[in-house]
Design an enzyme around this catalytic site. Structure first.
Site, short mmCIF file in Angstrom:
data_model
loop_
_atom_site.label_atom_id
_atom_site.label_comp_id
_atom_site.label_asym_id
_atom_site.label_seq_id
_atom_site.Cartn_x
_atom_site.Cartn_y
_atom_site.Cartn_z
N PRO A 27 51.21 40.57 39.54
CA PRO A 27 51.90 41.24 40.65
C PRO A 27 51.39 40.74 41.99
CG PRO A 27 50.26 42.70 39.65
CD PRO A 27 50.32 41.47 38.79
N GLN A 104 55.52 47.00 38.98
CA GLN A 104 54.18 47.56 39.15
C GLN A 104 54.28 48.78 40.07
OE1 GLN A 104 51.01 45.99 41.64
NE2 GLN A 104 49.61 46.10 39.89
N HIS A 171 49.59 50.72 38.68
CA HIS A 171 48.54 50.05 39.48
C HIS A 171 47.34 50.99 39.61
CE1 HIS A 171 46.47 47.54 42.18
NE2 HIS A 171 47.47 47.17 42.98
N GLY A 172 46.32 50.71 38.80
CA GLY A 172 45.11 51.54 38.84
C GLY A 172 43.92 50.78 39.39
N ALA A 173 44.18 49.68 40.12
CA ALA A 173 43.09 48.76 40.49
C ALA A 173 42.92 48.64 42.00
CB ALA A 173 43.40 47.38 39.90
N HIS A 174 41.98 47.77 42.38
CA HIS A 174 41.87 47.20 43.74
C HIS A 174 41.62 48.21 44.85
CE1 HIS A 174 44.54 43.73 42.04
NE2 HIS A 174 43.33 43.80 41.49
N TYR A 176 42.95 51.14 45.37
CA TYR A 176 44.05 52.02 45.76
C TYR A 176 43.89 53.39 45.09
CZ TYR A 176 45.92 47.80 47.81
OH TYR A 176 46.08 46.68 48.58
#
Ligand code: FMN
Length: 227
Positions: A27, A104, A171-174, A176
């Site tokens: 993504p 995503q 989106h469970g990352a980065h 956020y």
């Protein structure tokens, strides 16, 4: 190091999902969707990747239906008739080219700054009103806010399935929103959503469960998380 790339180009089967090869497109946010609506240029962008043979396309992050979900200009949203019609054109073009595509689904949490679209007056929402340890930003989520966001992810997944997407990525990352709950540095809650690892996972688990409930047992769900 092996130089045999053969397996990359063999089909991949998992449960009821078949990919024509093992090349997956990560993504990548593009900021080409004014007013949150993916237009013809976005359709053409994903269509080109499918025509070039990518096995699995994961779209750029696209925001769920919550006032604080977006953090950047011209990011496509995943709610509202106009945006969903735009995404339908994306799906159809990718399928016509033999591709497989997941959206995503995204909420930026405390990364959002007031002044950002769509409603500039809306603050960032996060587990403890922290962008990073010692760096306050926006609002600490109430239990009602948590429920709203869980529902927003489930609604988006339901819409994704209805539009013909082949699965969804959460989106469970980065750093956020979901990641902000997972990390003790940004999650300092003293209710059932904070403290132990099990508690910090609760919000993400509730999202996955709600999504599964809305899309049924067969629809693929991916969860992206940062280690
Ligand atoms: C311009 C750009 C936009 C990105 N946007 C997203 C995004 O929307 N969602 C996401 O999970 N990762 C995003 N990423 C991270 C990528 O998915 C990927 O993890 C990252 O580029 C590392 O992979 P690479 O080493 O192959 O570049 C983005 C990366 C780039 C370069």
């Amino acid at each position: 190091m092996t130089t045999n790339l053969g397996p990359m180009f063999q089909p991949f089967d998992i449960h009821n999902l078949t990919l024509r090869n093992r090349v997956a497109m990560a993504p990548m946010t593009r900021n080409f969707s004014p007013k949150g609506v993916p237009g013809e240029n976005v359709v053409a962008y994903y269509q080109r990747r499918a025509e070039a043979g990518v096995g699995l396309i994961i779209t750029e992050g696209t925001t769920v239906n919550h006032a604080g979900a977006n953090g950047y200009p011209n990011v496509p949203q995943f709610h509202g008739d106009e945006a969903l019609a735009g995404w339908k054109n994306v799906v159809d073009a990718v399928h016509e080219a033999g591709g497989v595509i997941f959206p995503q689904l995204w909420h930026v949490g405390a990364v959002r700054k007031e002044g950002t679209a769509p409603d500039p007056s809306v603050p960032g929402y996060s587990p403890s009103g922290l962008f990073a340890p010692g760096k306050p930003n926006g609002k600490t989520m109430s239990k009602g806010d948590i429920e709203d966001v869980v529902t927003a992810f489930a609604d988006a997944a339901h819409d994704a399935k209805a539009l013909g997407f082949d699965g969804v990525e959460i989106h469970g990352a980065h750093g956020y929103l979901l990641d902000q709950f997972l990390w003790e540095g940004t999650n300092q809650r003293d209710d059932e959503y904070g403290g132990s690892m099990e508690n910090r996972l609760r919000f993400v688990v509730e999202i996955v469960e709600a999504v599964r409930h809305r899309v049924g047992p067969e629809f693929p769900i991916m969860l992206r998380f940062s280690q």
